[in-house]
Scaffold this motif. Structure first.
Motif, PDB file in Angstrom:
ATOM      1  N   TYR A   1       3.375  -4.564   2.208  1.00 25.67           N
ATOM      2  CA  TYR A   1       2.686  -6.034   2.637  1.00 25.67           C
ATOM      3  C   TYR A   1       2.669  -6.868   1.154  1.00 25.67           C
ATOM      4  O   TYR A   1       3.083  -7.591   1.102  1.00 25.67           O
ATOM      5  CB  TYR A   1       1.582  -6.372   2.921  1.00 25.67           C
TER       6      TYR A   1
ATOM      7  N   HIS B   1       1.696  -1.617   5.859  1.00 30.07           N
ATOM      8  CA  HIS B   1       0.775  -1.211   4.737  1.00 30.07           C
ATOM      9  C   HIS B   1       0.565  -2.275   4.081  1.00 30.07           C
ATOM     10  O   HIS B   1       1.562  -3.486   3.950  1.00 30.07           O
ATOM     11  CB  HIS B   1       1.498   0.676   4.030  1.00 30.07           C
ATOM     12  N   SER B   2      -0.676  -2.147   3.076  1.00 33.06           N
ATOM     13  CA  SER B   2      -1.138  -2.846   2.311  1.00 33.06           C
ATOM     14  C   SER B   2      -0.551  -2.823   1.370  1.00 33.06           C
ATOM     15  O   SER B   2      -0.208  -3.752   0.933  1.00 33.06           O
ATOM     16  CB  SER B   2      -2.616  -2.331   2.321  1.00 33.06           C
TER      17      SER B   2
END
Length: 67
Positions: free
Chosen positions: A7, A3-4
């Protein structure tokens, strides 16, 4: 896939780790350079050695013939 948010957290962790590695390496290099003793200078030209004079000629000593 990450997921962002995961990350970015992973990237921040990698960047922090790299920063700490390079900071530690730079500090180690600075501390290693502190071992130099005395003034830092370029050595001058060596002094000219004294000329070697040849030994004076020796006169052979003959045995005395008088007794």
């Amino acid at each position: 896939m990450l997921h962002s948010n995961e990350y970015f957290q992973t990237m921040i962790l990698i960047v922090k780790s790299a920063f700490h590695f390079f900071l530690t390496a730079a500090l180690a290099c600075l501390l290693a350079a502190c071992g130099q003793k005395g003034p830092l200078f370029l050595p001058g030209k060596p002094a000219q050695p004294a000329p070697v004079l040849p030994a004076p000629p020796t006169v052979p000593v003959l045995p005395s013939t008088s007794q």
